[in-house]
Structures are given as C-alpha cells and as structure tokens.
Enzyme design. Structure first.
Site, PDB file in Angstrom:
ATOM      1  NE  ARG A 253      -3.715   2.447   0.291  1.00 51.54           N
ATOM      2  CZ  ARG A 253      -3.708   3.525  -0.488  1.00 51.54           C
ATOM      3  NH1 ARG A 253      -2.743   3.682  -1.394  1.00 51.54           N
ATOM      4  NH2 ARG A 253      -4.633   4.453  -0.352  1.00 51.54           N
ATOM      5  CB  CYS A 300      -5.167  -1.922   3.558  1.00 56.44           C
ATOM      6  SG  CYS A 300      -5.728  -0.383   2.814  1.00 56.44           S
TER       7      CYS A 300
END
Length: 590
Positions: A253, A300
């Site tokens: 990410r 995430c």
C-alpha cells in the site's frame, strides 16, 4: 563401370566398396558369414567345387566336427587366398569414402545458413496465452514452454501454476525450494516450444521523467490495483500458504512514489516535548537499542472494499481479500527510543508529559515519501500506546529476518501491532510527540468510517475519529469463487484476525449460506496469548456430486466480537472497515 561406381561412392560409400569387390570376383558374392564358414572347411591346397568359390559346406553329419589333420581354419582355399585381404581393403576403402562424405556434408552444413531449432516469440506473444482455452505458455530464462497439458498434473494444483501463465516462472519458483531440483527442469524441457527473441533479453529502460520510474521491481503474482502509486495484493491462493507471508507477496500500500534512501546517510529525527530532540543513524538505531521482534499482521483499512462497491459505489482502490499480510518484524521498541529522547513515561494519565491538561497526546510520524509539493505522508497514534511495553510498537528495520524491502519501508518503518496499516508509516524520517493528532491529510481527511446515509455532499471528516484498532475479520482463500470442486472431501481454507490484540478464538463455517454451521480447525500460532497475528484455519467436509455450495465464514475474537452478516448495514462512502461474513459460491462436479 567406373562412372557408376563413382556415382554410388558419393551417395553410398559402403555400397561402392561392394560393387568393386563383385567386379573383382567376377560373379555374385556369397554372404560374408558363409564365406568365413566355408573357408574353414576346405583342406589346405584343395580347390573349391566349380560354381561354389569359397562356399563348400561340410558334409552332412560332420558340421561342427574338429578339422582333419592339415586343415587350417581361417585360411583361404587355393585360388582364393587373396579374397580376405582384398575384402578388408575394400571395406577400408568404404570407411574412407564414408569419412570423406561426412566431412563434405559437415563443410556444406557449416556454410549454409542455420535455421533456428525453435521459433522465436516476444514476451507480448507469450502473454497472450494465459488460460487452457488459449494455451498456457510460460518462460524460463530465454526459453518458451507450452504447459497446458501439465496444468492439471501440477502437484500444487492448477490454480498455482496458472498464476505464472503468460509470464516468467522464476519469480514463482523462487518462492518454493522444491523447484530448484534438476528433475523439475528436465520435466519442463518436455514442454519447450520456442525461445524468446534476442531483443527480449533485457527490459526496456525506464522513463527518467516519471516520478515513479525509480520504484523497485515487484513480484508478478501480485494483483495490481494501481500502478502509480503502486498498490497490490497477493492472490488468495498464495495468501494462506504459510503463516508468515513471504516479503515478495506481502500486500503493498503506497500513497506516493517509493523514495530511494542511502542507508549510510540516513538520519531519524525524534522530537520530544519542550524541544528536546534526538538524531539517529541507522547504525545507531541498531546498536543503541535492544532488538525486539514481534509477529504481527498488517491490514489496510480498505481490505475487501470491492464487496462494498457491489452494494453502492465507493471511492478507493478495489481491494479484494488480500490487503492483509503477516510478517516477523525486528527493530527497536518505539518506547525505548522515546525515553532516550527525554519523553517521560506517564502512561497512567492521558498526557504523558505531566502538563496537567486533559488532551490525548499523540506520537506523529512522517515518511520520506512526498508528493509534488514536498508534502510527506504522515499519521499518528496515541502516546499511551507508543509508550506501552505491552503494545510492542516498533521502529522496524527487519522483515522476516532480512532488511526491509524498499516497498515496505527501507530502511526504517513504524509497525503498530493491532492497528490499521495506515498508521505504520514507512520510510520513516521523523517521530514527534505532540498534543494533537498528525495534521496529515491521511489522519484528518481519510481512513474514517461513517453512517451508511452519509454521502460526499454531507460528509464531515472532523466529526469522526481516525481509525486505529480494526474490527474482527475473516475471509475464505480456498476454494475460489465460481470454482468447480470434485465430489468427496472438500477443504475450505482462510484467515481470521482482530484488531487491538484480541486473539481469534473461533471461526465458524457454513456450506449452505448460513443455515447450518461447523467450527473450523485453527492452525498453530507461534505466539499464543498475543493476538497481533492472524489465525489460519481450515474445514474438511464431505460434499455430494452436483451440489451448489454457498460457503460462508465468520470469526469470533477473545472479546466475543463477531462479524456482521451482511455488507449493507456497514457500508460507508470510503469503503473502509469491510468485515461482513465472507461468501464464496462453488459447484461440485459429478
């Protein structure tokens, strides 16, 4: 005869030698075995009967008897004493002619342009063959292989080998040592169909004007959600193959370009209240503070966002179930570094600095990744968590026993166990104790949850707290949605995790959409009692041929939090905190 013999000698040298021998004998030659056998049975000095030169058989009843006195086996009879030497000479001539012919052909072959043994393909052509219907092609080195017929025979299952379809095998073989054996490569050779074009040997040079041109290479198995910045997740088939996620497959990410950091010149600035500060090199961080290790899962906030988009569209990357991974992290405790910077451990109250006010102090992190204006990525966590020995917050410089990969924060990153991954800032350049949260956009205007009725016209980011600990979560990694599974015993696999260190105590699985349930078997966990890491689970159950299965899973954590049964009640405009029952529908073959 000479022209005939010369013509034959060029095409069949041995035949030419036989023609010469016949010409000298004046008649048809007997077989060589008969010639030697007959010669041994003639008395010395006697002549062969007319019409049977050198071919007189022994009388009936005497075959195989010892020769009479005076006989000499192997000696030619009178009139044929030179036949054997002549034959040997002519056979020698045939050998010479054959050798000459071989040299002539070799010379001609060397002069002629050599056609390639295999056709040549570009990588783009190989990439067109990704499924059994289009044929499954892969490359290894500069060779191209059609492994379509091997897909169903692959010991790891067809899904695993199809991950490499249309591309290179090396990145996948590197994950599993079993492939580095000679017999595996020998097996692959049977499927060779071509070679890569010479110009495909090296990748094209990058665009130096692109801020993302310096990004590191990535594993081709990762499922890319965006290239710039790079965001990708491992395929579910590989996600739960091992308790620790290989570094190459750990979900990525990134919010901005990956910075290039020279470890020798790296400095970490740590700021405490009242202007006290500490500057640490990478070597000092390693040497001054005891190394601590913790196995922790990072997830995430947008994991499983794609399921929310099926209810109503949301803004954000369309993560499937793979924006979650687990690693063994090593580094210095944040607590130790803060204390060295002069921060006082007053975690019994809210301030941490004895100021007496009632605000919740935070530790703010900034990374070396920055946008075009120079604004870095930033986030923060409460100071109380940062100073807690039990919270085990790290300034990590190792991941699964090796230095941090560039995509995962080299040379130093924050790892906050049990907290949303957005707070584990990568490429860390500064740590600062503050009476307020980080002013960063990603702390103030993102990673917050809202009521399903809130839309982009009515949203007030200041009215919601920033996400810290995540809710209980689980997902099915095998089988995949829409798969056809064989009748008999079915194995369902997946992961389960809960934020805040709340260990998962049970995973329930249903094969009929939630009408009936069975408890899954939880796999071994290296650190029981500390719920920083996920639990891998599986369920084995008999399934009848022709059935349609609606597989569902839900996890229960130590506080008996359980996942909601559907997405709609937890829908939010950013698509975060998606943790409804995970569903996979499959059919059972007859």
């Amino acid at each position: 005869m000479a022209p005939v013999t010369g013509a034959v000698s060029r095409s069949h040298p041995a035949a030419a030698a036989m023609l010469l021998l016949r010409a000298m004998a004046g008649r048809r030659l007997p077989p060589l075995m008969r010639l030697s056998r007959g010669c041994s049975r003639l008395a010395a000095g006697s002549a062969a009967p007319e019409g049977h030169r050198g071919a007189a058989p022994a009388p009936e009843g005497h075959r195989g008897e010892a020769p009479a006195p005076g006989e000499h086996r192997g000696e030619a009879p009178g009139g044929h004493r030179g036949a054997v030497p002549v034959l040997a000479a002519l056979l020698g001539l045939g050998t010479v002619l054959a050798y000459g012919e071989r040299r002539r052909r070799t010379a001609e072959a060397a002069q002629a342009p050599r056609a390639p043994r295999y056709p040549r393909y570009t990588r783009a052509e190989v990439a067109q063959h990704r499924s059994p219907s289009e044929r499954v092609w892969v490359t290894y080195g500069t060779e191209v292989f059609d492994v379509t017929e091997f897909v169903e025979l692959h010991p790891g299952g067809p899904d695993k080998i199809l991950l490499a379809a249309g591309g290179a095998l090396e990145p996948f073989w590197a994950l599993y040592a079993v492939h580095s054996q000679a017999h595996v490569l020998e097996l692959l050779r049977d499927y060779k169909i071509g070679e890569l074009s010479p110009e495909e040997a090296s990748p094209p040079p990058g665009d130096t004007g692109d801020p993302f041109a310096g990004d590191p290479p990535r594993h081709p198995a990762l499922r890319v959600n965006s290239l710039k910045p790079f965001n990708a997740e491992p395929p579910p088939e590989l996600l739960t193959q091992s308790f620790l996620t290989p570094n190459e497959l750990f979900f990525t990410r990134n919010h901005l370009p990956v910075p290039s950091v020279e470890p020798g010149s790296y400095r970490l600035r740590v700021e405490g209240p009242g202007g006290r500060a500490l500057s640490l090199s990478l070597a000092e961080l390693r040497q001054r503070f005891p190394k601590h290790e913790v196995t922790a899962t990072l997830q995430c906030a947008g994991n499983r966002r794609s399921e929310m988009s099926r209810v109503r569209p949301v803004k954000g990357l369309a993560w499937d179930i793979g924006a979650i991974s687990t690693a063994r992290w090593g580094g210095a405790r944040l607590r130790d570094v803060l204390l060295a910077a002069g921060v006082r451990d007053n975690t019994g109250d809210n301030t941490g600095d004895n100021t007496g006010d009632d605000r919740e102090w935070h530790v703010c992190f900034e990374g070396l990744d920055a946008d075009a204006s120079g604004t870095p990525y930033g986030a923060s966590i409460p100071l109380k968590r940062a100073l807690s020995a039990e919270a085990e917050v790290l300034l990590a410089y190792e991941m699964n026993g090796t230095e941090l990969p560039r995509d995962h924060g080299f040379p130093v990153r924050v790892v906050v166990p049990g907290v949303v991954g957005a707070r584990s800032v990568k490429w860390l350049r500064s740590v600062a104790v503050s009476p307020a949260e980080s002013p960063s956009h990603w702390q103030q205007k993102d990673y917050k949850g809202f009521c399903p009725s809130v839309d982009w016209d009515s949203v007030d980011f200041g009215a919601a707290p920033a996400i810290q600990e995540l809710p209980v979560q689980s997902a099915i990694t095998e089988p995949r949605p829409g798969a056809a599974v064989p009748a008999g015993e079915l194995t369902v696999k997946g992961y389960a995790w809960s934020g805040g260190g709340r260990e998962v105590v049970r995973v329930d699985v249903s094969l009929d959409g939630g009408r009936t349930w069975r408890a899954a078997e939880l796999g071994p966990r290296p650190e029981r009692g500390r719920g920083w890491a996920w639990a891998l689970w599986q369920l084995r159950a008999p399934v009848p041929a022709g059935a349609r299965l609606d597989i569902v899973c839900k996890a229960v954590d130590r506080s008996y939090n359980v996942q909601p049964d559907s997405v709609a009640p937890i829908w939010n405009l950013r698509g975060v905190l998606s943790n409804a029952w995970h569903r996979v529908s499959v059919s059972v073959t007859r």
